[in-house]
Design a protein around this motif. Structure first.
Motif, PDB file in Angstrom:
ATOM      1  N   MET A   1       2.453   1.711  -3.416  1.00 43.40           N
ATOM      2  CA  MET A   1       1.454   2.171  -4.389  1.00 43.40           C
ATOM      3  C   MET A   1       1.159   3.664  -4.209  1.00 43.40           C
ATOM      4  O   MET A   1       1.101   4.427  -5.177  1.00 43.40           O
ATOM      5  CB  MET A   1       0.172   1.360  -4.249  1.00 43.40           C
ATOM      6  CG  MET A   1      -0.902   1.702  -5.273  1.00 43.40           C
ATOM      7  SD  MET A   1      -2.462   0.858  -4.948  1.00 43.40           S
ATOM      8  CE  MET A   1      -3.015   1.781  -3.499  1.00 43.40           C
ATOM      9  N   LEU A   2       1.000   4.105  -2.951  1.00 38.98           N
ATOM     10  CA  LEU A   2       0.711   5.510  -2.693  1.00 38.98           C
ATOM     11  C   LEU A   2       1.892   6.411  -3.067  1.00 38.98           C
ATOM     12  O   LEU A   2       1.702   7.514  -3.595  1.00 38.98           O
ATOM     13  CB  LEU A   2       0.337   5.708  -1.226  1.00 38.98           C
ATOM     14  CG  LEU A   2      -0.994   5.065  -0.786  1.00 38.98           C
ATOM     15  CD1 LEU A   2      -1.218   5.295   0.699  1.00 38.98           C
ATOM     16  CD2 LEU A   2      -2.152   5.632  -1.593  1.00 38.98           C
ATOM     17  N   LEU A   3       3.104   5.929  -2.827  1.00 34.50           N
ATOM     18  CA  LEU A   3       4.277   6.714  -3.227  1.00 34.50           C
ATOM     19  C   LEU A   3       4.345   6.843  -4.747  1.00 34.50           C
ATOM     20  O   LEU A   3       4.730   7.895  -5.271  1.00 34.50           O
ATOM     21  CB  LEU A   3       5.551   6.059  -2.691  1.00 34.50           C
ATOM     22  CG  LEU A   3       5.791   6.187  -1.179  1.00 34.50           C
ATOM     23  CD1 LEU A   3       7.035   5.401  -0.776  1.00 34.50           C
ATOM     24  CD2 LEU A   3       5.927   7.658  -0.765  1.00 34.50           C
ATOM     25  N   SER A   4       3.972   5.800  -5.437  1.00 33.68           N
ATOM     26  CA  SER A   4       3.952   5.863  -6.901  1.00 33.68           C
ATOM     27  C   SER A   4       2.937   6.884  -7.375  1.00 33.68           C
ATOM     28  O   SER A   4       3.194   7.650  -8.327  1.00 33.68           O
ATOM     29  CB  SER A   4       3.617   4.480  -7.480  1.00 33.68           C
ATOM     30  OG  SER A   4       4.567   3.518  -7.073  1.00 33.68           O
ATOM     31  N   LEU A   5       1.776   6.926  -6.726  1.00 33.60           N
ATOM     32  CA  LEU A   5       0.765   7.908  -7.103  1.00 33.60           C
ATOM     33  C   LEU A   5       1.217   9.325  -6.776  1.00 33.60           C
ATOM     34  O   LEU A   5       0.905  10.272  -7.514  1.00 33.60           O
ATOM     35  CB  LEU A   5      -0.556   7.587  -6.397  1.00 33.60           C
ATOM     36  CG  LEU A   5      -1.232   6.259  -6.790  1.00 33.60           C
ATOM     37  CD1 LEU A   5      -2.513   6.052  -6.000  1.00 33.60           C
ATOM     38  CD2 LEU A   5      -1.525   6.232  -8.283  1.00 33.60           C
ATOM     39  N   VAL A   6       1.933   9.472  -5.667  1.00 34.32           N
ATOM     40  CA  VAL A   6       2.483  10.793  -5.334  1.00 34.32           C
ATOM     41  C   VAL A   6       3.469  11.243  -6.415  1.00 34.32           C
ATOM     42  O   VAL A   6       3.455  12.407  -6.857  1.00 34.32           O
ATOM     43  CB  VAL A   6       3.177  10.754  -3.959  1.00 34.32           C
ATOM     44  CG1 VAL A   6       3.983  12.030  -3.725  1.00 34.32           C
ATOM     45  CG2 VAL A   6       2.149  10.569  -2.851  1.00 34.32           C
ATOM     46  N   TYR A   7       4.306  10.323  -6.882  1.00 29.57           N
ATOM     47  CA  TYR A   7       5.259  10.660  -7.951  1.00 29.57           C
ATOM     48  C   TYR A   7       4.529  11.105  -9.212  1.00 29.57           C
ATOM     49  O   TYR A   7       4.911  12.092  -9.860  1.00 29.57           O
ATOM     50  CB  TYR A   7       6.139   9.452  -8.245  1.00 29.57           C
ATOM     51  CG  TYR A   7       7.008   9.620  -9.456  1.00 29.57           C
ATOM     52  CD1 TYR A   7       8.179  10.385  -9.398  1.00 29.57           C
ATOM     53  CD2 TYR A   7       6.656   9.037 -10.677  1.00 29.57           C
ATOM     54  CE1 TYR A   7       8.977  10.557 -10.520  1.00 29.57           C
ATOM     55  CE2 TYR A   7       7.439   9.207 -11.799  1.00 29.57           C
ATOM     56  CZ  TYR A   7       8.595   9.968 -11.716  1.00 29.57           C
ATOM     57  OH  TYR A   7       9.380  10.144 -12.829  1.00 29.57           O
TER      58      TYR A   7
ATOM     59  N   LEU B   1       0.832  -1.202   0.000  1.00 21.68           N
ATOM     60  CA  LEU B   1       0.000   0.000   0.000  1.00 21.68           C
ATOM     61  C   LEU B   1       0.865   1.250   0.000  1.00 21.68           C
ATOM     62  O   LEU B   1       0.604   2.214  -0.733  1.00 21.68           O
ATOM     63  CB  LEU B   1      -0.931  -0.007   1.210  1.00 21.68           C
ATOM     64  CG  LEU B   1      -1.798   1.241   1.407  1.00 21.68           C
ATOM     65  CD1 LEU B   1      -2.733   1.435   0.222  1.00 21.68           C
ATOM     66  CD2 LEU B   1      -2.572   1.152   2.726  1.00 21.68           C
ATOM     67  N   GLY B   2       1.916   1.247   0.819  1.00 27.04           N
ATOM     68  CA  GLY B   2       2.814   2.397   0.860  1.00 27.04           C
ATOM     69  C   GLY B   2       3.512   2.624  -0.468  1.00 27.04           C
ATOM     70  O   GLY B   2       3.612   3.761  -0.938  1.00 27.04           O
TER      71      GLY B   2
ATOM     72  N   SER C   1      -5.518   2.845 -13.244  1.00 30.43           N
ATOM     73  CA  SER C   1      -6.679   2.439 -12.454  1.00 30.43           C
ATOM     74  C   SER C   1      -6.815   0.922 -12.421  1.00 30.43           C
ATOM     75  O   SER C   1      -7.085   0.328 -11.370  1.00 30.43           O
ATOM     76  CB  SER C   1      -7.952   3.067 -13.036  1.00 30.43           C
ATOM     77  OG  SER C   1      -7.874   4.478 -13.010  1.00 30.43           O
TER      78      SER C   1
ATOM     79  N   VAL D   1      -4.111  -0.431 -10.083  1.00 25.44           N
ATOM     80  CA  VAL D   1      -4.438  -0.266  -8.660  1.00 25.44           C
ATOM     81  C   VAL D   1      -5.477  -1.298  -8.238  1.00 25.44           C
ATOM     82  O   VAL D   1      -5.381  -1.903  -7.156  1.00 25.44           O
ATOM     83  CB  VAL D   1      -4.939   1.159  -8.393  1.00 25.44           C
ATOM     84  CG1 VAL D   1      -5.518   1.275  -6.986  1.00 25.44           C
ATOM     85  CG2 VAL D   1      -3.804   2.163  -8.571  1.00 25.44           C
TER      86      VAL D   1
END
Length: 442
Positions: free
Chosen positions: A75-81, A72-73, A102, A105
């Protein structure tokens, strides 16, 4: 191994006593042990896969340890990038990347949270991803079902601008003389290898030589019956029965059945990498991770009982409909046969079919299995939704009526399919029972 009738989990008998108390274990070691089967097998609640004693190996333990928060972390870091990356001015590119992201994810969520299949190799997470892709494909089909055929065709131009053009009509039955040029032109067609490879995959899914032969012959019958609608089905007699059935289909199903027999006869004894002393042994064990953990031979035997008869007819019908859907969808949506969209659909169905048919077989043949597995359930839904799309978009597209001989054939054939179980499972037992009750002549 065949006498134990174990599924693709491969848990050895000496481990069952330690695993029977784990309701979340997904092994299927014997018909008498229910505590080590997938949760959907006997219950309605979903459960996350947990590693078993056979997988408690320091060398591979990382891959069988839940890492939900870590993933999860990441994945979220990838979305932040992605959020901090400068925006692109190309709207179409942004839409495509957003859709792919999408789906990715959702697959990550499914990999971590979906229920397990009966299959464990190479890792249960792979089959959860397959289930996730099945859900995505089903949602896409439902979306497509609510469009009209013109908008549906235009939608595919967003994926590939070269689409949206009516397909050229192509018939394989125009030159049926047995000349060298005609035969060579058919033999070197791009779909000959696809035939053989496709039947190899079907044999791996069905695991039965007779079933494959019935399916092969019936598909050629369907081509004869529907050639008045699709020109692709109009083939020469030798193309139908010699090139397709006796050469391409037979070669593929023969190699597939031989592969099944190899897995059936193979001795399954799994060791952890930490227990193997040699580098060569570790490499062989690593490659073996991509083979089944054990093997169950499918025994369809449609004459055994009325349930077996209906099961075989149902699965046979599903396979035929799935094959026909491919031809009708590409015709109605104007997608060339060799286009990557058709190739992806075929690959997806192969991945859906492996666990789907395995779960369907378990449901129909094991009295302890209380509900059909998620992969089988979804596979049936996907095929049915494709049929609805074909029926909706096909209105007015096929004006030619069926020839009378085709109608007569199917009336006789369906009558025999109905009469056979009545005789086999109702009249014949009564006659046998009556003959046993007669006194013997003195």
């Amino acid at each position: 191994m065949a006498d134990q009738h174990i599924a693709e989990d491969g848990h050895q008998p000496h481990l069952k006593s330690r695993q029977a108390s784990s309701a979340s274990s997904i092994s299927f070691a014997s018909e008498s042990s229910l505590g080590d089967k997938p949760e959907w097998f006997t219950k309605d609640t979903s459960v996350q896969y947990q590693k078993t004693s056979a997988e408690v190996d320091p060398a591979v333990g990382f891959f069988y340890t839940p890492r939900t928060l870590t993933i999860l972390g990441v994945m979220l870091l990838s979305l932040v990038y992605v959020a901090m990356t400068p925006e692109l001015d190309d709207t179409m590119t942004n839409v495509k990347i957003g859709v792919v992201a999408s789906i990715g994810v959702f697959c990550v969520f499914g990999m971590l949270q979906f229920r397990d299949s009966l299959l464990l190799r190479p890792h249960p997470a792979l089959w959860r991803v397959v289930l996730s892709l099945g859900v995505v494909y089903q949602l896409f089909l439902v979306f497509l079902l609510f469009q009209n055929k013109h908008d549906a065709r235009r939608f595919f131009t967003y994926l590939d601008p070269s689409l949206g053009i009516p397909l050229p009509e192509k018939s394989y039955g125009d030159a049926c003389e047995l000349t060298y040029d005609n035969v060579v032109s058919q033999v070197f067609d791009e779909f000959v290898l696809a035939h053989a490879l496709g039947w190899f995959c079907k044999a791996l899914i069905l695991r039965d030589y007779t079933f494959c032969w019935i399916l092969s012959v019936m598909f050629e019958v369907m081509e004869y019956s529907l050639s008045h609608q699709l020109n692709n089905f109009d083939e020469c007699w030798w193309d139908h029965w010699i090139l397709d059935v006796l050469i391409c289909n037979w070669l593929g199903m023969y190699l597939g059945v031989k592969t099944c027999e190899y897995f059936e006869m193979k001795q399954y004894s799994w060791q952890g990498l930490a227990e193997i002393p040699t580098l060569r042994g570790k490499m062989k064990r690593t490659m073996a991770q991509f083979t089944p953990k054990s093997w169950t031979k499918f025994e369809w035997d449609m004459t055994k009982s009325f349930k077996s008869y209906c099961t075989v007819l149902f699965i046979l019908t599903m396979f035929l409909i799935c094959e026909l859907n491919a031809f009708y969808l590409k015709t109605l949506l104007w997608i060339p046969p060799a286009h990557s969209i058709n190739v992806i659909r075929i690959l997806l169905y192969f991945m859906f079919g492996i666990p789907g048919v395995r779960e369907a077989y378990q449901y129909f043949h094991d009295v302890n299995c209380k509900r059909i597995g998620p992969q089988a359930w979804l596979l049936i839904g996907v095929i049915a939704t494709e049929v609805l799309i074909v029926c909706k978009f096909g209105q007015g597209e096929f004006p030619n009526p069926a020839p009378k001989e085709v109608i007569y054939f199917w009336v006789v054939f369906l009558s025999l399919l109905t009469a056979f179980p009545i005789y086999q499972f109702y009249l014949l037992p009564k006659l046998q029972e009556k003959s046993k009750g007669k006194p013997k002549a003195q």
